[in-house]
Design a protein around this motif. Structure first.
Motif, mmCIF file in Angstrom:
data_model
loop_
_atom_site.group_PDB
_atom_site.id
_atom_site.type_symbol
_atom_site.label_atom_id
_atom_site.label_comp_id
_atom_site.label_asym_id
_atom_site.label_seq_id
_atom_site.Cartn_x
_atom_site.Cartn_y
_atom_site.Cartn_z
ATOM 1 N N THR A 64 -4.590 -6.082 -8.892
ATOM 2 C CA THR A 64 -3.756 -5.945 -7.829
ATOM 3 C C THR A 64 -2.419 -5.322 -8.171
ATOM 4 O O THR A 64 -2.020 -5.650 -9.060
ATOM 5 N N VAL A 65 -1.892 -5.058 -7.087
ATOM 6 C CA VAL A 65 -0.512 -4.308 -7.206
ATOM 7 C C VAL A 65 0.616 -5.146 -7.365
ATOM 8 O O VAL A 65 0.893 -5.921 -6.286
ATOM 9 N N ASP A 66 1.113 -5.512 -8.422
ATOM 10 C CA ASP A 66 2.350 -6.266 -8.856
ATOM 11 C C ASP A 66 2.037 -7.836 -8.296
ATOM 12 O O ASP A 66 3.061 -8.444 -7.908
ATOM 13 N N GLY A 67 0.774 -8.219 -8.220
ATOM 14 C CA GLY A 67 0.416 -9.703 -8.084
ATOM 15 C C GLY A 67 0.392 -9.873 -6.512
ATOM 16 O O GLY A 67 0.686 -11.028 -6.068
ATOM 17 N N ALA A 68 0.566 -8.822 -5.642
ATOM 18 C CA ALA A 68 0.718 -8.988 -4.242
ATOM 19 C C ALA A 68 -0.732 -9.293 -3.674
ATOM 20 O O ALA A 68 -1.545 -9.114 -4.440
ATOM 21 N N GLU A 74 -4.604 -11.384 2.856
ATOM 22 C CA GLU A 74 -3.600 -11.606 3.921
ATOM 23 C C GLU A 74 -4.197 -11.822 5.001
ATOM 24 O O GLU A 74 -3.785 -12.683 6.062
ATOM 25 N N GLU A 75 -5.450 -11.130 5.450
ATOM 26 C CA GLU A 75 -6.175 -11.569 6.587
ATOM 27 C C GLU A 75 -6.441 -13.007 6.698
ATOM 28 O O GLU A 75 -6.223 -13.594 7.941
ATOM 29 N N ARG A 76 -7.031 -13.763 5.790
ATOM 30 C CA ARG A 76 -7.303 -15.041 5.795
ATOM 31 C C ARG A 76 -6.166 -15.829 5.887
ATOM 32 O O ARG A 76 -6.150 -16.953 6.763
ATOM 33 N N TYR A 77 -4.885 -15.434 5.283
ATOM 34 C CA TYR A 77 -3.720 -16.227 5.409
ATOM 35 C C TYR A 77 -3.222 -16.256 7.124
ATOM 36 O O TYR A 77 -2.851 -17.081 7.636
#
Length: 110
Positions: A64-68, A74-77
């Motif tokens: 993952t990019v820089d822990g993002a 993101e959709e689940r959140y």
């Protein structure tokens, strides 16, 4: 697994030590190396799987990019946030209705 390792090395070391017991230096060196090898092998059996698992998780984390968070995370959140807001709205609506009125509605639907 480590117990079997020790038993096998003892079964090998004991007879060899009896055979070379006349040569004290050779017997001491053989027993010393057997003990060191046994300890090394036992620690390897315990820690190598842990190290392998840690390196696997590090590789996944680096993907993952820089822990993002990933797109799925993101959709689940966002979905959880929407559900949370809906539940808070329903709870606030229910608190505004008297309990007796809710009971009457419940009885009418049954």
């Amino acid at each position: 697994m480590s117990i079997y390792n020790v038993v096998v090395l003892c079964l090998i070391t004991a007879p060899v030590t009896l055979v070379i017991s006349s040569q004290q230096d050779a017997a001491f060196a053989f027993v010393s190396l057997a003990i060191i090898f046994c300890c090394f092998l036992s620690m390897a059996l315990v820690f190598v799987p842990k190290i392998v698992e840690v390196t696997r998780h590090v590789e996944r984390a680096e993907s993952t990019v820089d822990g993002a968070p990933s797109k799925e995370e993101e959709e689940r959140y966002q979905k959880l946030l929407r559900e949370n807001e809906d539940m808070q709205r329903i709870i606030s609506e229910v608190r505004g209705i008297p309990i007796l009125f809710l009971f009457v509605l419940l009885v009418q639907f049954l």
